[in-house]
Design a protein around this motif. Structure first.
Motif, PDB file in Angstrom:
ATOM      1  N   ALA A  76      -5.057 -11.418  57.233  1.00  0.00           N
ATOM      2  CA  ALA A  76      -6.578 -11.957  56.817  1.00  0.00           C
ATOM      3  C   ALA A  76      -7.088 -11.140  55.736  1.00  0.00           C
ATOM      4  CB  ALA A  76      -7.353 -11.597  58.023  1.00  0.00           C
ATOM      5  N   PRO A  77      -7.705 -11.988  54.787  1.00  0.00           N
ATOM      6  CA  PRO A  77      -8.455 -11.470  53.425  1.00  0.00           C
ATOM      7  C   PRO A  77      -9.262 -10.382  54.009  1.00  0.00           C
ATOM      8  CG  PRO A  77      -8.260 -13.745  53.460  1.00  0.00           C
ATOM      9  CD  PRO A  77      -7.766 -13.569  54.820  1.00  0.00           C
ATOM     10  N   VAL A  78      -9.574  -9.393  53.070  1.00  0.00           N
ATOM     11  CA  VAL A  78     -10.469  -8.252  53.167  1.00  0.00           C
ATOM     12  C   VAL A  78     -11.747  -8.657  52.115  1.00  0.00           C
ATOM     13  CG1 VAL A  78      -8.953  -6.564  54.251  1.00  0.00           C
ATOM     14  CG2 VAL A  78      -9.316  -6.862  51.547  1.00  0.00           C
ATOM     15  N   LYS A  79     -13.063  -7.945  52.713  1.00  0.00           N
ATOM     16  CA  LYS A  79     -14.036  -8.123  51.624  1.00  0.00           C
ATOM     17  C   LYS A  79     -14.255  -6.849  51.006  1.00  0.00           C
ATOM     18  CE  LYS A  79     -17.816  -9.464  53.738  1.00  0.00           C
ATOM     19  NZ  LYS A  79     -18.946  -9.517  54.793  1.00  0.00           N
ATOM     20  N   ILE A  80     -14.224  -6.873  49.553  1.00  0.00           N
ATOM     21  CA  ILE A  80     -14.444  -5.753  48.822  1.00  0.00           C
ATOM     22  C   ILE A  80     -15.812  -5.507  48.005  1.00  0.00           C
ATOM     23  CG2 ILE A  80     -13.279  -4.527  46.912  1.00  0.00           C
ATOM     24  CD1 ILE A  80     -11.371  -4.796  49.140  1.00  0.00           C
ATOM     25  N   TYR A  81     -16.168  -4.234  48.069  1.00  0.00           N
ATOM     26  CA  TYR A  81     -17.583  -4.056  47.423  1.00  0.00           C
ATOM     27  C   TYR A  81     -17.314  -3.083  46.034  1.00  0.00           C
ATOM     28  CZ  TYR A  81     -21.991  -1.411  47.317  1.00  0.00           C
ATOM     29  OH  TYR A  81     -23.402  -0.907  47.041  1.00  0.00           O
ATOM     30  N   VAL A  82     -17.705  -4.003  45.081  1.00  0.00           N
ATOM     31  CA  VAL A  82     -17.538  -3.088  43.693  1.00  0.00           C
ATOM     32  C   VAL A  82     -18.447  -1.880  43.660  1.00  0.00           C
ATOM     33  CG1 VAL A  82     -17.510  -3.543  41.073  1.00  0.00           C
ATOM     34  CG2 VAL A  82     -16.626  -5.289  42.559  1.00  0.00           C
ATOM     35  N   GLU A  83     -17.855  -0.971  43.360  1.00  0.00           N
ATOM     36  CA  GLU A  83     -18.667   0.528  43.402  1.00  0.00           C
ATOM     37  C   GLU A  83     -18.971   0.817  41.973  1.00  0.00           C
ATOM     38  OE1 GLU A  83     -21.023   3.235  43.916  1.00  0.00           O
ATOM     39  OE2 GLU A  83     -19.887   2.675  45.818  1.00  0.00           O
ATOM     40  N   THR A  84     -20.370   1.000  41.933  1.00  0.00           N
ATOM     41  CA  THR A  84     -21.169   1.189  40.315  1.00  0.00           C
ATOM     42  C   THR A  84     -21.812   2.476  40.359  1.00  0.00           C
ATOM     43  OG1 THR A  84     -23.152  -0.180  41.256  1.00  0.00           O
ATOM     44  CG2 THR A  84     -21.406  -1.289  40.129  1.00  0.00           C
ATOM     45  N   LYS A  85     -22.096   3.082  41.313  1.00  0.00           N
ATOM     46  CA  LYS A  85     -22.742   4.381  41.184  1.00  0.00           C
ATOM     47  C   LYS A  85     -21.786   5.676  41.436  1.00  0.00           C
ATOM     48  CE  LYS A  85     -26.310   7.176  43.941  1.00  0.00           C
ATOM     49  NZ  LYS A  85     -26.991   7.392  45.146  1.00  0.00           N
ATOM     50  N   TYR A  86     -20.656   5.740  42.326  1.00  0.00           N
ATOM     51  CA  TYR A  86     -19.947   6.581  42.579  1.00  0.00           C
ATOM     52  C   TYR A  86     -18.638   6.535  41.553  1.00  0.00           C
ATOM     53  CZ  TYR A  86     -22.980   7.866  46.279  1.00  0.00           C
ATOM     54  OH  TYR A  86     -24.153   8.005  47.138  1.00  0.00           O
ATOM     55  N   VAL A  87     -17.952   7.712  41.450  1.00  0.00           N
ATOM     56  CA  VAL A  87     -17.002   7.726  40.459  1.00  0.00           C
ATOM     57  C   VAL A  87     -15.755   8.344  41.350  1.00  0.00           C
ATOM     58  CG1 VAL A  87     -15.826   8.811  38.542  1.00  0.00           C
ATOM     59  CG2 VAL A  87     -18.127   7.940  38.116  1.00  0.00           C
ATOM     60  N   ARG A  88     -14.522   7.539  41.030  1.00  0.00           N
ATOM     61  CA  ARG A  88     -13.411   8.422  41.813  1.00  0.00           C
ATOM     62  C   ARG A  88     -12.425   9.230  40.982  1.00  0.00           C
ATOM     63  NH1 ARG A  88      -7.783   8.016  43.002  1.00  0.00           N
ATOM     64  NH2 ARG A  88      -7.447   6.943  40.894  1.00  0.00           N
ATOM     65  N   ALA A  89     -12.512   8.921  39.592  1.00  0.00           N
ATOM     66  CA  ALA A  89     -11.236   9.475  38.822  1.00  0.00           C
ATOM     67  C   ALA A  89     -11.690   9.208  37.330  1.00  0.00           C
ATOM     68  CB  ALA A  89     -10.160   9.249  39.083  1.00  0.00           C
ATOM     69  N   VAL A  90     -11.270   9.934  36.470  1.00  0.00           N
ATOM     70  CA  VAL A  90     -11.378   9.785  35.137  1.00  0.00           C
ATOM     71  C   VAL A  90     -10.184  10.154  34.348  1.00  0.00           C
ATOM     72  CG1 VAL A  90     -13.971  10.062  34.799  1.00  0.00           C
ATOM     73  CG2 VAL A  90     -12.408  11.966  34.521  1.00  0.00           C
ATOM     74  N   THR A  91      -9.635   9.566  33.269  1.00  0.00           N
ATOM     75  CA  THR A  91      -8.621  10.051  32.499  1.00  0.00           C
ATOM     76  C   THR A  91      -8.557  11.536  32.144  1.00  0.00           C
ATOM     77  OG1 THR A  91      -8.354   7.451  31.685  1.00  0.00           O
ATOM     78  CG2 THR A  91      -7.315   9.466  30.450  1.00  0.00           C
ATOM     79  N   GLY A  92      -7.518  12.137  32.340  1.00  0.00           N
ATOM     80  CA  GLY A  92      -7.498  13.600  32.226  1.00  0.00           C
ATOM     81  C   GLY A  92      -7.781  14.218  33.492  1.00  0.00           C
ATOM     82  N   GLY A  93      -8.363  13.536  34.436  1.00  0.00           N
ATOM     83  CA  GLY A  93      -8.409  14.254  35.681  1.00  0.00           C
ATOM     84  C   GLY A  93      -7.158  14.078  36.688  1.00  0.00           C
ATOM     85  N   THR A  94      -7.228  13.953  37.969  1.00  0.00           N
ATOM     86  CA  THR A  94      -6.077  13.748  38.913  1.00  0.00           C
ATOM     87  C   THR A  94      -6.121  12.776  39.472  1.00  0.00           C
ATOM     88  OG1 THR A  94      -7.692  14.538  40.686  1.00  0.00           O
ATOM     89  CG2 THR A  94      -6.626  16.309  39.324  1.00  0.00           C
ATOM     90  N   GLY A  95      -6.628  11.437  38.974  1.00  0.00           N
ATOM     91  CA  GLY A  95      -6.584  10.161  39.516  1.00  0.00           C
ATOM     92  C   GLY A  95      -5.173   9.725  39.773  1.00  0.00           C
ATOM     93  N   PHE A  96      -4.235  10.085  38.711  1.00  0.00           N
ATOM     94  CA  PHE A  96      -2.876   9.636  38.816  1.00  0.00           C
ATOM     95  C   PHE A  96      -1.914  10.435  39.716  1.00  0.00           C
ATOM     96  CE2 PHE A  96      -2.828  13.087  35.843  1.00  0.00           C
ATOM     97  CZ  PHE A  96      -1.494  13.646  35.852  1.00  0.00           C
ATOM     98  N   ALA A  97      -2.512  11.404  40.343  1.00  0.00           N
ATOM     99  CA  ALA A  97      -1.700  12.412  41.339  1.00  0.00           C
ATOM    100  C   ALA A  97      -2.069  11.900  42.600  1.00  0.00           C
ATOM    101  CB  ALA A  97      -2.116  13.819  40.959  1.00  0.00           C
ATOM    102  N   LYS A  98      -1.383  12.146  43.500  1.00  0.00           N
ATOM    103  CA  LYS A  98      -1.633  11.818  45.140  1.00  0.00           C
ATOM    104  C   LYS A  98      -1.798  13.275  45.707  1.00  0.00           C
ATOM    105  CE  LYS A  98      -0.016   8.566  48.547  1.00  0.00           C
ATOM    106  NZ  LYS A  98      -0.905   7.518  48.480  1.00  0.00           N
ATOM    107  N   THR A  99      -3.138  13.674  45.453  1.00  0.00           N
ATOM    108  CA  THR A  99      -3.647  14.736  46.138  1.00  0.00           C
ATOM    109  C   THR A  99      -4.885  14.612  46.764  1.00  0.00           C
ATOM    110  OG1 THR A  99      -4.205  17.052  45.281  1.00  0.00           O
ATOM    111  CG2 THR A  99      -5.268  15.262  43.807  1.00  0.00           C
ATOM    112  N   ALA A 100      -5.114  15.489  47.944  1.00  0.00           N
ATOM    113  CA  ALA A 100      -6.292  15.281  48.859  1.00  0.00           C
ATOM    114  C   ALA A 100      -7.568  15.125  48.347  1.00  0.00           C
ATOM    115  CB  ALA A 100      -6.170  16.481  49.719  1.00  0.00           C
ATOM    116  N   GLY A 101      -7.878  15.899  47.168  1.00  0.00           N
ATOM    117  CA  GLY A 101      -9.373  15.750  46.681  1.00  0.00           C
ATOM    118  C   GLY A 101      -9.627  14.348  46.350  1.00  0.00           C
TER     119      GLY A 101
END
Length: 354
Positions: A172-197
């Motif tokens: 079944a298709p899912v409903k997705i909410y586009v986040e505009t306030k919070y940030v998950r990661a930035v280039t130079g950070g850890t976004g490409f790593a699979k880490t708990a933080g």
């Protein structure tokens, strides 16, 4: 190459029946290995599953020095057991290690150790349609210290959990909410790593989306809040007319194994696949022009997760009448067919357990 010690349990557990859920039950054995500056990676062993002892000052508990992976073992159509591209997971884990200041390991040795662990616990691989054995390798910093520096000692573990079908009521298709306030990661950070933080940082936005009635968050880039990145724990694809677009890996997006496989499959079908920057404004315009024909997420757990609705501000975009599209369905059938050994693996992705 180091030796692998094997200690079999004297008290095998009763295997669960019925609804397995996800990550609720654990097999009889696990893999453990330690690291010290003096010995490097050493003391590799397969032992009975159970608690591990760490100091309350263990550095991973205070500063989050941890990495992990997720993969699966499948019961194929012949009754045997096989894995899907496990070498890619170990390669990515070493990439995460480098970013998180964790010593790299011998990928060939770990693959052999994993195959042995799955072989020992292969009766835990479910036989039910759509079910699989989830595999979680992870590494934690174990030095007992409150100093804010990288740990000098580490522990590598692999635990395994029989898990039920991800889609209990169909794809079944899912409903997705586009986040505009919070940030998950930035280039130079850890976004490409699979880490708990990374996952801890995403929980607030996930809770907000759930309150709005949405199951996942679509993240935008952390600098301009303009470019599409990924969905929750999945990479994302959009069919825009005759082009299929997935955000380029720019250092803030996890390089998904399923994402990589989907790109290869689509190209083998002769489709126009582009890995590039995609702004939310371009996506909105494509929707308004009737060119946003399909959207889906990709990941180990769901494989393919069709997207039926996107909410961006006050705009609610229904995609393909909230139905799974033909490409999403074909990708799901192809990938799961290869993973469960129902169709021929022409890519050489499957590794069978002896």
């Amino acid at each position: 190459m180091m030796d692998l010690r094997v200690e079999l349990t004297k008290n095998p557990k009763e295997k669960p029946q019925g609804n397995l859920g996800f990550g609720k039950y654990f097999t009889d054995h696990m893999f453990v290995m330690d690291y010290s500056p003096e010995n490097g990676w050493y003391n590799a062993a397969i032992v009975p599953f159970g608690p591990i002892e760490v100091s309350p000052a263990c550095m991973c508990l205070h500063y989050g020095q941890e990495v992990f992976e997720g993969m699966k073992a499948y019961r194929n159509s012949e009754g045997g057991v096989q894995l899907f591209r496990p070498e890619e997971n170990f390669k990515r884990l070493n990439v995460s290690n480098d970013r998180m200041c964790i010593p790299k390991f011998d990928e060939a040795f770990l693959l052999d150790a994993l195959m042995k662990l799955v072989e020992i616990d292969q009766e835990w691989v479910p036989r039910e349609e759509g079910a699989s054995l989830y595999i979680r390798p992870f590494i934690i910093g174990t030095e007992p210290s409150l100093g804010a520096h990288s740990s000098t000692h580490f522990k590598f573990l692999i635990i395994m959990s029989p898990s039920g079908a991800y889609y209990e009521t169909g794809l079944a298709p899912v409903k997705i909410y586009v986040e505009t306030k919070y940030v998950r990661a930035v280039t130079g950070g850890t976004g490409f790593a699979k880490t708990a933080g990374n996952y801890a940082a995403s929980m607030k936005a996930q809770d907000v989306a759930a309150e709005e009635g949405y199951s996942q968050v679509l993240w935008l880039d952390g600098v301009e809040r303009k470019y599409v990145e990924e969905v929750g724990a999945m990479n994302v694809f959009f069919k825009l007319g005759d082009e299929i677009v997935t955000p380029a890996l720019d250092g803030s997006i996890l390089s998904g194994i399923t994402r990589k496989s989907v790109v290869d499959i689509l190209k083998s079908w002769g489709m126009n696949v582009q890995e590039r920057m995609l702004s939310i404004d371009e996506l909105v315009q494509a929707y308004k022009d009737g060119k946003l024909e399909e959207a889906w997420g990709t990941g180990t757990a769901a494989v393919i997760s069709p997207i039926g609705e996107l909410k961006y501000g006050d705009l609610v975009m229904e995609i393909n009448q909230n139905q799974i599209g033909p490409i999403s369905q074909k990708l799901y059938d192809t990938l799961t067919g290869i993973q469960w050994g129902k169709i021929e693996d022409t890519f050489g992705w499957v590794k069978k357990v002896d």
